[in-house]
Design an enzyme around this catalytic site. Structure first.
Site, PDB file in Angstrom:
ATOM      1  N   LEU A   1      34.042 -34.465   8.050  1.00 55.60           N
ATOM      2  CA  LEU A   1      33.417 -35.295   9.083  1.00 55.60           C
ATOM      3  C   LEU A   1      31.892 -35.305   8.964  1.00 55.60           C
ATOM      4  CD1 LEU A   1      35.560 -34.234  12.196  1.00 55.60           C
ATOM      5  CD2 LEU A   1      35.877 -36.218  10.682  1.00 55.60           C
TER       6      LEU A   1
ATOM      7  N   GLY B   1      28.256 -34.525   9.590  1.00 54.98           N
ATOM      8  CA  GLY B   1      27.603 -33.332  10.122  1.00 54.98           C
ATOM      9  C   GLY B   1      28.307 -32.031   9.775  1.00 54.98           C
TER      10      GLY B   1
ATOM     11  N   GLY C   1      28.607 -30.623   6.864  1.00 54.69           N
ATOM     12  CA  GLY C   1      27.819 -29.807   5.920  1.00 54.69           C
ATOM     13  C   GLY C   1      27.920 -30.248   4.462  1.00 54.69           C
ATOM     14  N   LYS C   2      28.450 -31.434   4.224  1.00 56.18           N
ATOM     15  CA  LYS C   2      28.644 -31.908   2.840  1.00 56.18           C
ATOM     16  C   LYS C   2      27.311 -31.988   2.076  1.00 56.18           C
ATOM     17  CE  LYS C   2      30.560 -35.734   4.343  1.00 56.18           C
ATOM     18  NZ  LYS C   2      30.415 -35.460   5.789  1.00 56.18           N
TER      19      LYS C   2
ATOM     20  N   SER D   1      34.810 -39.876   3.175  1.00 57.33           N
ATOM     21  CA  SER D   1      36.069 -40.222   2.489  1.00 57.33           C
ATOM     22  C   SER D   1      37.300 -39.822   3.307  1.00 57.33           C
ATOM     23  CB  SER D   1      36.124 -39.632   1.082  1.00 57.33           C
ATOM     24  OG  SER D   1      35.636 -38.315   0.997  1.00 57.33           O
TER      25      SER D   1
HETATM   26  P1  ADP Z   1      27.155 -33.995   6.315  1.00 54.33           P
HETATM   27  O1  ADP Z   1      26.500 -34.202   4.970  1.00 54.33           O
HETATM   28  O2  ADP Z   1      28.558 -33.458   6.188  1.00 54.33           O
HETATM   29  O3  ADP Z   1      27.063 -35.180   7.210  1.00 54.33           O
HETATM   30  P2  ADP Z   1      24.871 -32.270   6.839  1.00 54.33           P
HETATM   31  O4  ADP Z   1      24.850 -31.404   5.616  1.00 54.33           O
HETATM   32  O5  ADP Z   1      23.913 -33.426   6.890  1.00 54.33           O
HETATM   33  O6  ADP Z   1      26.373 -32.792   7.048  1.00 54.33           O
HETATM   34  O7  ADP Z   1      24.627 -31.375   8.145  1.00 54.33           O
HETATM   35  C1  ADP Z   1      25.288 -30.111   8.328  1.00 54.33           C
HETATM   36  C2  ADP Z   1      24.534 -29.253   9.335  1.00 54.33           C
HETATM   37  O8  ADP Z   1      25.293 -28.043   9.560  1.00 54.33           O
HETATM   38  C3  ADP Z   1      23.163 -28.805   8.829  1.00 54.33           C
HETATM   39  O9  ADP Z   1      22.280 -28.816   9.933  1.00 54.33           O
HETATM   40  C4  ADP Z   1      23.441 -27.352   8.336  1.00 54.33           C
HETATM   41  O10 ADP Z   1      22.282 -26.540   8.398  1.00 54.33           O
HETATM   42  C5  ADP Z   1      24.506 -26.874   9.308  1.00 54.33           C
HETATM   43  N1  ADP Z   1      25.384 -25.799   8.774  1.00 54.33           N
HETATM   44  C6  ADP Z   1      25.680 -24.633   9.387  1.00 54.33           C
HETATM   45  N2  ADP Z   1      26.502 -23.855   8.647  1.00 54.33           N
HETATM   46  C7  ADP Z   1      26.742 -24.528   7.522  1.00 54.33           C
HETATM   47  C8  ADP Z   1      27.518 -24.240   6.342  1.00 54.33           C
HETATM   48  N3  ADP Z   1      28.230 -23.114   6.180  1.00 54.33           N
HETATM   49  N4  ADP Z   1      27.546 -25.191   5.385  1.00 54.33           N
HETATM   50  C9  ADP Z   1      26.866 -26.341   5.533  1.00 54.33           C
HETATM   51  N5  ADP Z   1      26.105 -26.681   6.604  1.00 54.33           N
HETATM   52  C10 ADP Z   1      26.034 -25.772   7.609  1.00 54.33           C
END
Ligand code: ADP
Length: 196
Positions: free
Chosen positions: A23, A25, A27-28, A96
């Site tokens: 989803l 946010g 962490g991708k 995806s």
């Molecule tokens: P996505 O690309 O899935 O939309 P983002 O990478 O932009 O998500 O955002 C993920 C957020 O979650 C960031 O603010 C990141 O610092 C936080 N976060 C916390 N723990 C983790 C983890 N284990 N892996 C990835 N992101 C994390």
């Protein structure tokens, strides 16, 4: 047997698509950025295809219907296949949401490692990196994955990371360990053993 000629190469030269699904946010992007740096340091050729970036160029004009989402994923899959067969480690960070098209891309590429970036909706709503969950939960965003649009979890991902309970470094380490195990990255342990 996979459908390319990568198998006989040493780990550093083997192309692979590392596909992050989950989803918004979850962490991708964060994990793929850290992994990118690690893979470069290890001597691999790396390219990142981030869903948000792809939608501003390769898939400009596409929307969020199932048809448009599938087209977006097939385009990313096509580019990933070309890069992978040329020895590149391709990091795809795209929601995806549909299982069938992810599996289609997996079959087509062969050297494919699926990472399910899992995070409960409660935590995503708390993070709300882009302020979109609040809007979606108010009913102001149609086709928002996980709230007003479907997300189909992978049934057999190579790795699942739980970003509500793991640090970024822990999640990245899980992916690295799997890449070493699958022969896409030289194993530090094996190298240390060989030197002894
Ligand atoms: P996505 O690309 O899935 O939309 P983002 O990478 O932009 O998500 O955002 C993920 C957020 O979650 C960031 O603010 C990141 O610092 C936080 N976060 C916390 N723990 C983790 C983890 N284990 N892996 C990835 N992101 C994390």
């Amino acid at each position: 047997m996979t459908n390319n000629h990568n198998d006989h190469k040493n780990p550093t030269e083997r192309g692979v698509t590392i596909w992050f699904t989950g989803l918004s946010g979850a962490g991708k992007s964060t994990i793929s950025e850290k992994l990118e740096a690690h893979l470069r340091t290890a001597g691999k050729k790396v390219e990142v295809l981030d869903g948000d970036v792809v939608r501003t160029n390769l898939s400009k004009g596409l929307g969020f219907s199932k048809e448009d989402r599938d087209t977006n994923i097939r385009r990313i899959g096509f580019v990933s296949k070309l890069l992978t067969r040329n020895g590149v480690a391709v990091l795809v960070a795209a929601i995806s949401p549909y299982r069938d098209v992810r599996d289609e891309v997996r079959q087509s590429i062969g050297d494919f490692v699926e990472i399910y970036v899992h995070c409960p909706i409660e935590e995503l709503t708390r993070r709300d990196v882009k302020g979109l969950y609040a809007k979606a939960l108010r009913g102001e965003l149609p086709n928002f994955t996980g709230v007003s649009d479907p997300y189909e979890e992978p049934l057999h991902p190579e790795v699942t990371v739980h970003t509500d309970s793991e640090s970024v470094d822990e999640s990245v380490a899980k992916v690295i360990a799997k890449l070493e195990e699958m022969g896409y990255l030289a194993s530090k342990k094996a190298a240390a053993g060989a030197r002894r």
